[in-house]
Design an enzyme around this catalytic site. Sequence first.
Site, PDB file in Angstrom:
ATOM      1  N   TYR A 173      13.649 -34.398 -14.713  1.00 53.89           N
ATOM      2  CA  TYR A 173      12.086 -34.437 -14.903  1.00 53.89           C
ATOM      3  C   TYR A 173      11.499 -34.274 -13.629  1.00 53.89           C
ATOM      4  O   TYR A 173      12.222 -34.717 -12.587  1.00 53.89           O
ATOM      5  CB  TYR A 173      11.928 -35.507 -15.716  1.00 53.89           C
ATOM      6  CG  TYR A 173      12.075 -36.912 -15.419  1.00 53.89           C
ATOM      7  CD1 TYR A 173      11.170 -37.470 -14.381  1.00 53.89           C
ATOM      8  CD2 TYR A 173      13.309 -37.438 -15.519  1.00 53.89           C
ATOM      9  CE1 TYR A 173      11.494 -38.634 -14.077  1.00 53.89           C
ATOM     10  CE2 TYR A 173      13.741 -38.769 -15.011  1.00 53.89           C
ATOM     11  CZ  TYR A 173      12.704 -39.434 -14.254  1.00 53.89           C
ATOM     12  OH  TYR A 173      12.729 -40.645 -13.681  1.00 53.89           O
ATOM     13  N   SER A 184      15.757 -41.903  -9.321  1.00 48.45           N
ATOM     14  CA  SER A 184      14.453 -41.150  -9.115  1.00 48.45           C
ATOM     15  C   SER A 184      14.118 -41.043  -7.510  1.00 48.45           C
ATOM     16  O   SER A 184      14.070 -42.106  -6.740  1.00 48.45           O
ATOM     17  CB  SER A 184      13.382 -41.952  -9.985  1.00 48.45           C
ATOM     18  OG  SER A 184      12.171 -41.485  -9.763  1.00 48.45           O
ATOM     19  N   MET A 215      -5.892  -7.227   8.466  1.00 47.06           N
ATOM     20  CA  MET A 215      -5.280  -6.398   9.610  1.00 47.06           C
ATOM     21  C   MET A 215      -6.040  -5.322   9.760  1.00 47.06           C
ATOM     22  O   MET A 215      -7.108  -5.058   9.330  1.00 47.06           O
ATOM     23  CB  MET A 215      -3.876  -5.832   9.266  1.00 47.06           C
ATOM     24  CG  MET A 215      -2.838  -7.447   9.255  1.00 47.06           C
ATOM     25  SD  MET A 215      -0.978  -7.075   8.824  1.00 47.06           S
ATOM     26  CE  MET A 215      -1.297  -6.621   6.913  1.00 47.06           C
ATOM     27  N   HIS A 218     -15.919  -7.716   1.230  1.00 46.73           N
ATOM     28  CA  HIS A 218     -14.950  -8.609   1.629  1.00 46.73           C
ATOM     29  C   HIS A 218     -15.216 -10.088   0.986  1.00 46.73           C
ATOM     30  O   HIS A 218     -14.134 -10.916   0.934  1.00 46.73           O
ATOM     31  CB  HIS A 218     -15.268  -8.693   3.248  1.00 46.73           C
ATOM     32  CG  HIS A 218     -14.350  -9.709   4.166  1.00 46.73           C
ATOM     33  ND1 HIS A 218     -14.562 -10.889   4.323  1.00 46.73           N
ATOM     34  CD2 HIS A 218     -12.892  -9.544   4.606  1.00 46.73           C
ATOM     35  CE1 HIS A 218     -13.766 -11.506   4.906  1.00 46.73           C
ATOM     36  NE2 HIS A 218     -12.568 -10.686   4.891  1.00 46.73           N
ATOM     37  N   LYS A 248       0.909  -1.241   0.093  1.00 50.14           N
ATOM     38  CA  LYS A 248      -0.062   0.084  -0.062  1.00 50.14           C
ATOM     39  C   LYS A 248       0.948   1.148   0.173  1.00 50.14           C
ATOM     40  O   LYS A 248       0.552   2.186  -0.785  1.00 50.14           O
ATOM     41  CB  LYS A 248      -0.844   0.027   1.123  1.00 50.14           C
ATOM     42  CG  LYS A 248      -1.929   1.003   1.217  1.00 50.14           C
ATOM     43  CD  LYS A 248      -3.004   1.060   2.551  1.00 50.14           C
ATOM     44  CE  LYS A 248      -3.649  -0.603   2.231  1.00 50.14           C
ATOM     45  NZ  LYS A 248      -4.371  -0.551   3.347  1.00 50.14           N
ATOM     46  N   ARG A 272      -3.530   3.055   8.325  1.00 49.06           N
ATOM     47  CA  ARG A 272      -3.888   1.709   7.664  1.00 49.06           C
ATOM     48  C   ARG A 272      -2.847   0.850   7.761  1.00 49.06           C
ATOM     49  O   ARG A 272      -1.367   1.338   7.395  1.00 49.06           O
ATOM     50  CB  ARG A 272      -4.439   2.111   6.460  1.00 49.06           C
ATOM     51  CG  ARG A 272      -5.559   3.122   6.437  1.00 49.06           C
ATOM     52  CD  ARG A 272      -5.983   3.424   4.896  1.00 49.06           C
ATOM     53  NE  ARG A 272      -6.791   2.538   4.457  1.00 49.06           N
ATOM     54  CZ  ARG A 272      -7.205   2.336   3.175  1.00 49.06           C
ATOM     55  NH1 ARG A 272      -6.746   3.334   2.297  1.00 49.06           N
ATOM     56  NH2 ARG A 272      -7.954   1.474   2.822  1.00 49.06           N
ATOM     57  N   CYS A 322       9.868 -38.755  -8.452  1.00 45.52           N
ATOM     58  CA  CYS A 322       8.240 -39.408  -8.683  1.00 45.52           C
ATOM     59  C   CYS A 322       7.416 -39.350  -7.395  1.00 45.52           C
ATOM     60  O   CYS A 322       6.379 -40.044  -7.453  1.00 45.52           O
ATOM     61  CB  CYS A 322       8.603 -40.715  -9.179  1.00 45.52           C
ATOM     62  SG  CYS A 322       9.565 -41.962  -8.014  1.00 45.52           S
ATOM     63  N   ARG A 332      -3.101  -1.398  -6.346  1.00 47.91           N
ATOM     64  CA  ARG A 332      -2.261  -2.505  -6.346  1.00 47.91           C
ATOM     65  C   ARG A 332      -2.728  -3.457  -7.445  1.00 47.91           C
ATOM     66  O   ARG A 332      -3.798  -3.174  -8.264  1.00 47.91           O
ATOM     67  CB  ARG A 332      -2.599  -3.181  -5.072  1.00 47.91           C
ATOM     68  CG  ARG A 332      -4.067  -3.678  -4.756  1.00 47.91           C
ATOM     69  CD  ARG A 332      -4.310  -4.259  -3.461  1.00 47.91           C
ATOM     70  NE  ARG A 332      -5.493  -4.736  -3.109  1.00 47.91           N
ATOM     71  CZ  ARG A 332      -6.166  -4.857  -1.894  1.00 47.91           C
ATOM     72  NH1 ARG A 332      -5.693  -4.449  -0.797  1.00 47.91           N
ATOM     73  NH2 ARG A 332      -7.486  -5.117  -2.032  1.00 47.91           N
ATOM     74  N   GLY A 357      -8.444  -7.246   4.524  1.00 41.35           N
ATOM     75  CA  GLY A 357      -9.328  -7.199   5.829  1.00 41.35           C
ATOM     76  C   GLY A 357      -8.713  -8.056   6.783  1.00 41.35           C
ATOM     77  O   GLY A 357      -9.446  -8.060   7.851  1.00 41.35           O
TER      78      GLY A 357
END
Length: 877
Positions: A849, A761, A102, A449, A22, A91, A829, A333, A100
């Site tokens: 992988y 693996s 905090m 909210h 913010k 704030r 895996c 934001r 909402g």
Amino acid sequence: MAKYVYDFTEGNRNLKDLLGGKGANLAEMTNLGLPVPPGFTITTEACRHYLAEGAAPDGLDQEVEEHLRALEETMGKRLGQADDPLLVSVRSGAKFSMPGMMETVLNIGLNDDSVHGLAKQAGGNERFAWDSYRRLIQMFGKTVLGIEGDLFEDALDALKDGRQDTDLDAGELQHLVESYKRIVREQTGSDFPADPREQMRMAVMAVFDSWNAPRAVLYRRQERIPADLGTAVNVCSMVFGNCGGDSGTGVAFTRDPGSGRQGIYGDYLQNAQGEDVVAGIRNTMPLQELERIDKRSYDELLSIMETLENHYRDLCDIEFTIERGKLWMLQTRVGKRTAGAAFRIATQLVDQGLITMDEAVTRVTGDQLARLMFPRFDADAGKRRIAKGMNASPGAAVGKAVFSSERATELAAAGEDVILVRRETNPDDLAGMIAARGILTSRGGKTSHAAVVARGMGKTCVCGAEELDVDTAGGTFTAPGGVVVNEGDVISIDGTSGEIYLGEVPVVASAVVEYFEGAEPEDDLVRAVDRIMRHADATRRLGVRANADTPEDAARAVRFGAEGIGLCRTEHMFLGDRRQLVEDLVLAGTAEERQAALDALEPLQKSDFIGIFQAMDGRPVTIRLIDPPLHEFLPDIVELSVKAATGEVTDKDRALLAAVKRLHEQNPMLGLRGVRLGLVIPGLFAMQVRAIAQAAKEVPGARPEIMIPLIAAVQELEYVREEAVAILAETGVDALVGTMVETPRAALTAGQIAEAAEFFSFGTNDLTQMAWGFSRDDVEAAFFSRYLELGVFGVSPFETLDREGVGRLVAIATEEGRATRPDLKIGICGEHGGDPDSVHFCHDTGLDYVSCSPFRIPVARLEAGRAALSDTDSDTR
């Protein structure tokens, strides 16, 4: 000395770590020349010091005072000045958006004297001044002093007597202020603090404390936000939306966060302050209505929205206030969005030339893709529609109606699907929102909210269903036509259309799943998914394989984009009718009897492998030789013992009981299984290797890879490998022989084991169990919830790979294995192979992988692409 306070003119959007999201964005808008009320930000460093030491850092009070004086100089008035007061808001503002969770306190600086000065500023508007004062006491009382909020709400409701709060006159609001002050005195033993600077100091400390409030902790855990970031505090000069009909407050998005479609989107509320919009206590009007009410402000807002979207190159979420015809920007934001919106917006921004396809891939996540693969309601099914609300967050949710967060949590813990029904939600409902399948409210708009939090969590949400009369105390709601739904009745909600149905509505596969199954991408969402998946595949280094044990699973895996099989579990092939053959093998009293059982199993195994090789069509197939304890294939020891005790046994039963007793283990998962079976039961592994080789000879292009399970010492592997290589040589089949690294000792001696293994693996399910000393089957239900509450870990180590412990074992084994054998092929895996965070770890560690269940293959493909693009800190968290 450290600098703990920054004026809005000193920061920018790149300082989110220090100024919070913010504060950084307020500074950025200030730098862009947008109309931002002057103010300053107290840093996250100050919060972290306060939380660690229990006191504000040295010098903070002095810095705040210096910046407050500068603000007073800029505004030409002093905080709480009796005849011409400066008022401020305090704030919270963490690095990542926590809507909402905090605290916020507005109108700081008001007291019995300055309320008259505020009325004077507003041209004698006494009603506005007393409304602002009652809001301060109500917010301050609940947030800072810890007074139960319902005490204030009850006093307000009693005074309104069915009216809107905007219908109260100045005299009634003055009376309400006195009632609120009396509540404060009764609940705390002290008067409401009249000193404006003391109000501000206490509010700042309350915001710091709110970082560790239960709901904030729960939200961070849900969203995997680090607990050590702390929050910044923004002190901003007040602008007022509650001055009358020419004032108001609103929330706007630069495009629809629900669908991603471009257009004017948001909510506006006349004669209100910002908290009224997100709280949902009054139903808002669509943002388009502002054009009729105040066209000049509306046009300016649209221009600012375009500026911000082009500057941030993304969907922006904006809070604004209009004070007597003057537009002010209070926040922006990068906005939270639904999964579908994320994919649409990413490709839209590419087409607009604002971002590249590389950036588009990093703007979406595997979790979002998984949400798009959830089922949707069957359009052809019969439905009983009872009402319609706003389509706040898409999806199809079915469950029992419940009317409290506590009840939702209780029933969900018992395995029930629930829909949380409320008039409006507030931050205290977070636990129930997490537990519920979906959320339904009768009040609030698409920026309430309920809507904002549901979108962030990917929960289905319908809000603002004004047709419903919700009685939370009585546990019922009434829909048009007199339809009454009681707690426990099943309802279905459609977050895409906003429709509410009585009973259970059938669901069908999503269009995205149909696309992965081979359907052509027809709508804009599926086309967006297709574009991003193609680019992720072209970008990724990490291969993606499937865990598949049948030809059907293998075929589906190929359709979903698998490049091979990373784990084929042969023990799954010994169930059903074949169980008898395993019994015969275990009960064999002679070498001849054992060989007969193996000879019966071999052609069946060969047939299994032929089907899988054909389905994979030349792709590599890693086959794990039989792994689980043999007792799993035998009758229950208790049942056999009971039969023996009652004399109801045959000779076969006696032989079975003797075998079961011989094989009985106190801890079978650490007993006779894996490679140990191959060493103890002659011919078992040889039979499987021979079946693999014979199947490979019959399927052109077959690429088998033989994996020896549960190795702890290189000598175990050497013995089995020697036998396997001899069989492969006899049959003329070329196949890699490797091992599954699933014991800590194997990981720590990987350099030795790599001398005999052509591939590794990582079986991270077992590796996690052994590293933590957890039995997965026993502990998750027993105490994991408590461990999560206590913060022992932020997420189950069976869900996301434990980087510090298990991950370190993987990294050591990878490094030491390749030091011995540079061309060592390495994969994973365990179930972690389809977890987004774990995929990034595998990429960073240098694995070749990941392998996961077929349904999670698209997620792994996308995350592998994001990992290759060095996924940076994302605002869309």
